[in-house]
Each structure stands twice: as structure tokens, then as C-alpha cells.
Design a protein around this motif. Structure first.
Motif, mmCIF file in Angstrom:
data_model
loop_
_atom_site.group_PDB
_atom_site.id
_atom_site.type_symbol
_atom_site.label_atom_id
_atom_site.label_comp_id
_atom_site.label_asym_id
_atom_site.label_seq_id
_atom_site.Cartn_x
_atom_site.Cartn_y
_atom_site.Cartn_z
ATOM 1 N N GLY A 127 7.279 2.431 -4.588
ATOM 2 C CA GLY A 127 6.071 2.662 -3.827
ATOM 3 C C GLY A 127 5.218 3.780 -4.391
ATOM 4 O O GLY A 127 5.282 4.113 -5.583
ATOM 5 N N MET A 178 1.124 -3.745 -2.922
ATOM 6 C CA MET A 178 0.846 -4.809 -1.956
ATOM 7 C C MET A 178 1.889 -5.907 -2.070
ATOM 8 O O MET A 178 2.353 -6.467 -1.077
ATOM 9 C CB MET A 178 -0.551 -5.397 -2.194
ATOM 10 N N ALA A 181 5.450 -5.955 -0.079
ATOM 11 C CA ALA A 181 5.592 -6.284 1.339
ATOM 12 C C ALA A 181 6.225 -7.672 1.501
ATOM 13 O O ALA A 181 6.263 -8.472 0.568
ATOM 14 C CB ALA A 181 4.236 -6.233 2.036
ATOM 15 N N ARG A 187 -0.855 -11.070 0.446
ATOM 16 C CA ARG A 187 -1.725 -9.889 0.419
ATOM 17 C C ARG A 187 -2.456 -9.797 -0.917
ATOM 18 O O ARG A 187 -3.670 -9.528 -0.960
ATOM 19 C CB ARG A 187 -0.907 -8.625 0.666
ATOM 20 N N TRP A 309 -5.208 -2.235 -0.317
ATOM 21 C CA TRP A 309 -3.859 -1.781 0.047
ATOM 22 C C TRP A 309 -3.903 -0.894 1.284
ATOM 23 O O TRP A 309 -3.131 -1.094 2.234
ATOM 24 C CB TRP A 309 -3.230 -1.028 -1.119
ATOM 25 N N LEU A 310 -4.793 0.083 1.299
ATOM 26 C CA LEU A 310 -4.860 1.022 2.422
ATOM 27 C C LEU A 310 -5.267 0.324 3.711
ATOM 28 O O LEU A 310 -4.647 0.548 4.772
ATOM 29 C CB LEU A 310 -5.856 2.143 2.096
ATOM 30 N N VAL A 313 -2.447 -1.756 5.087
ATOM 31 C CA VAL A 313 -1.439 -0.894 5.698
ATOM 32 C C VAL A 313 -1.874 -0.449 7.086
ATOM 33 O O VAL A 313 -1.100 -0.448 8.043
ATOM 34 C CB VAL A 313 -1.152 0.326 4.791
ATOM 35 N N GLY A 317 0.377 -2.906 8.738
ATOM 36 C CA GLY A 317 1.579 -2.191 8.347
ATOM 37 C C GLY A 317 1.904 -2.337 6.871
ATOM 38 O O GLY A 317 1.371 -3.212 6.185
ATOM 39 N N ALA A 318 2.804 -1.477 6.386
ATOM 40 C CA ALA A 318 3.118 -1.448 4.955
ATOM 41 C C ALA A 318 4.082 -2.539 4.532
ATOM 42 O O ALA A 318 4.122 -2.930 3.366
ATOM 43 C CB ALA A 318 3.690 -0.073 4.578
ATOM 44 N N SER A 319 4.914 -3.027 5.452
ATOM 45 C CA SER A 319 5.926 -3.989 5.066
ATOM 46 C C SER A 319 5.893 -5.254 5.913
ATOM 47 O O SER A 319 6.620 -6.183 5.651
ATOM 48 C CB SER A 319 7.309 -3.352 5.147
#
Length: 319
Positions: A127, A178, A181, A187, A309-310, A313, A317-319
Motif C-alpha cells: 500500500g 486501487m 481492493a 476500480r 484512488w482517494l 477510498v 472504503g479502501a478494501s
């Protein structure tokens, strides 16, 4: 993918109208006035628009490249990571080669290529933390590698090397972040789709309606109408993508995502246009007929990757 709009002097996307000179002296087809001459209704004739690049080659190469990328994305994640690594290394080679040819700036390619590849892999495996550590080690490697040569222009060369490390591999790490995830391929697909749709909207609307220049000193071919087209197309695609392709996504999030993509992709185009104008070149390379080089295709993708990406998230969420 559409041809890159970042050719120095005038790229096709966001293109304003340009008159076609008539040097033949011969008769024109019936009913087609010359630019500036009165038309059938007493108005000056409209200039014929040109695309500015070899569109059949550009479309063919774009479709072929897109098919390879999408296939690698959904077959196996690690294969796509390899594709990103390859793109990063070739992009670094193009950038450092043009800096050496045009400005006599010799950013060390070997530590940049090795460090850039490690940066992408670290970003996928560990990450953001892994990407930052690899970036720091790459910067250190650039500083040390350049010490093996005479001290003249040391600061200029290592500064260019640090810029190249950030601009190409570090920004590319957000693509593989990305990918990590659970719905990572989708994504990345949405990221690629929105960037391409933004460029396509800019090209189509700017070519047909563009009259007001957006940034004439940087890229005279870009128009405000093209920017509006980029925003409209990207927001529409974003709303559909977040609704149907991203787990937990909402249509209004897609509107915001599309707006952000259009802005970042346009700034990325302008940023590389500035670089190419400073270098006095039209394209960063010649590997892709109708497009230029790899960097001419990454110009809008690289700065858009951290933005997408941001926002993803934040939204899901990130995952």
C-alpha cells in the motif's frame, strides 16, 4: 483510446477551428465557399476542420492497447501489475531520453527504472507505506548513482531524476493500490474508463464546437468548449459506473468522481504540454502510431490515478 491532445502547437482534443488554406487557385465544389467568403445565406463560409493526427492509426492502436490492458486486468491481478511496471519503465526511458536530447539533463535511468518497478510492486503489496519507502530508496539511489560521474550539473541531473521518480512510477502506484481492493479490477476499469471518456468528450465537443481557447500559451488547440465536453461526458459515465460497477457506489458519488477526473485529466494534459513546450518537441516518443509515445498516453492517467484512488477510498472504503 482517442489520440492524445497534447501535441505542441495544437492537439486535436479541445481543438478550435482552423482555416484550410486554398493554394490551388482552382474552382471550388459548388455551394462550398472559401473561408471568409460569403456563404449561400450571406454569412462567411466555415473553415473545414482537421483532426491533426492519423485517426485510423490512432483508433486502431488505441483499441488494441486497450484490449490488452483490459484483458490483463481481469485475467490475473499480477499480470496487470506487470503491465504497469512495463509502462513505467518505458515512460521513464522516454522522459529521460528527451531530457538528455533537448536539455542535456542526464537523469540516471537505471536506478530510476529499478526503483520505479520496485515502487509499483511495493505499492501493490504494502500500500501507500510501501510506495513511500520505495520512493525514498529510489531517491537515495539516484543521488548515489550520479556521484559516480563528474560533479558538473550534479544538482540539475538529480533534481530531474527525483522529478521523474515522482511523476511516473510514484503516481502509477495509485493504480495498483486501487487494484489491491477486493473489487480492484473494477476500480481500475472505472478509472481508465472515466479518463478515456473525459478525453473523448473533450475531443468530440472541442473539435465540433471549440472556438474559445482554454490555455493558448500552453496548448493552443484546447478550448473551453472541449473542457465542458470533458466534464459532461465524465460526469455521466461516472454516475453510471458508480451505480453499476462499484460495490456500494451511489450515482451522486459518480458525478463528483467524473468532475474530479475531468479536472485532473485536463491539468495532466496541460502539465505535459508545458514539459513538451519547454523541450521543444511534439511527442515524447514514437512507439504508438497516431499517439506518440507511452508518456503521451499517460499524461492524463498519471495525475488522475491518486484522485480516483482517494475518492473511492472516501466513498466506498479502501478494501
Amino acid at each position: 483510446m482517442p489520440p492524445s491532445p497534447d501535441a505542441v502547437g495544437a492537439g486535436p482534443a479541445y481543438r478550435a477551428e482552423h482555416p484550410v488554406p486554398d493554394g490551388s487557385g482552382g474552382p471550388r465544389p459548388e455551394g462550398r465557399p472559401a473561408p471568409g467568403e460569403p456563404g449561400p445565406e450571406g454569412r462567411p463560409g466555415r473553415a473545414k476542420k482537421k483532426a491533426g493526427r492519423n485517426l485510423p492509426a490512432a483508433i486502431g492502436v488505441g483499441l488494441g492497447l486497450g484490449a490488452v490492458i483490459i484483458a490483463s486486468l481481469f485475467v490475473e491481478k499480477t499480470v496487470f501489475v506487470g503491465v504497469v511496471v512495463l509502462g513505467v519503465v518505458v515512460g521513464l526511458w522516454e522522459l529521460t531520453s528527451r531530457l538528455a536530447e533537448r536539455k542535456r539533463i542526464h537523469a540516471p535511468l537505471i536506478p530510476l527504472a529499478v526503483g520505479g518497478a520496485a515502487m509499483v510492486v511495493a505499492g501493490y503489496v504494502r500500500g501507500a507505506e510501501g510506495a513511500w519507502v520505495a520512493m525514498a530508496l529510489t531517491a537515495l539511489a539516484v543521488l548515489v548513482w550520479r556521484m559516480t560521474q563528474p560533479p558538473q550539473d550534479y544538482l540539475k541531473d538529480v533534481t530531474a531524476g527525483l522529478f521523474a521518480a515522482f511523476y511516473v512510477p510514484f503516481l502509477a502506484t495509485f493504480v495498483v493500490m486501487m487494484l489491491a481492493a477486493h473489487d480492484g479490477p473494477w476500480r481500475v476499469f472505472v478509472f481508465l474508463l472515466l479518463t478515456v471518456v473525459s478525453d473523448t468528450g473533450a475531443y468530440a465537443v472541442g473539435w465540433r464546437f471549440g472556438n474559445h481557447k482554454l490555455a493558448p500559451r500552453i496548448s493552443p488547440g484546447k478550448t473551453r468548449e472541449g473542457l465542458v465536453g470533458a466534464v459532461a461526458f465524465a460526469m455521466a459515465a461516472g454516475a453510471l459506473s458508480m451505480t453499476y460497477l462499484i460495490d456500494g457506489g451511489r450515482w451522486w458519488q459518480g458525478l463528483l468522481l467524473g468532475l474530479a477526473v475531468a479536472a485532473s485529466a485536463t491539468l495532466g494534459d496541460l502539465g505535459e504540454s508545458m514539459i513538451k513546450r519547454d523541450l521543444g518537441i511534439k511527442d515524447m516518443g514514437t512507439l504508438l502510431p497516431g499517439h506518440g509515445g507511452i508518456m503521451d498516453r499517460l499524461d492524463s492517467l498519471l495525475p488522475t490515478a491518486p484522485v480516483v484512488w482517494l475518492l473511492l477510498v472516501i466513498f466506498v472504503g479502501a478494501s
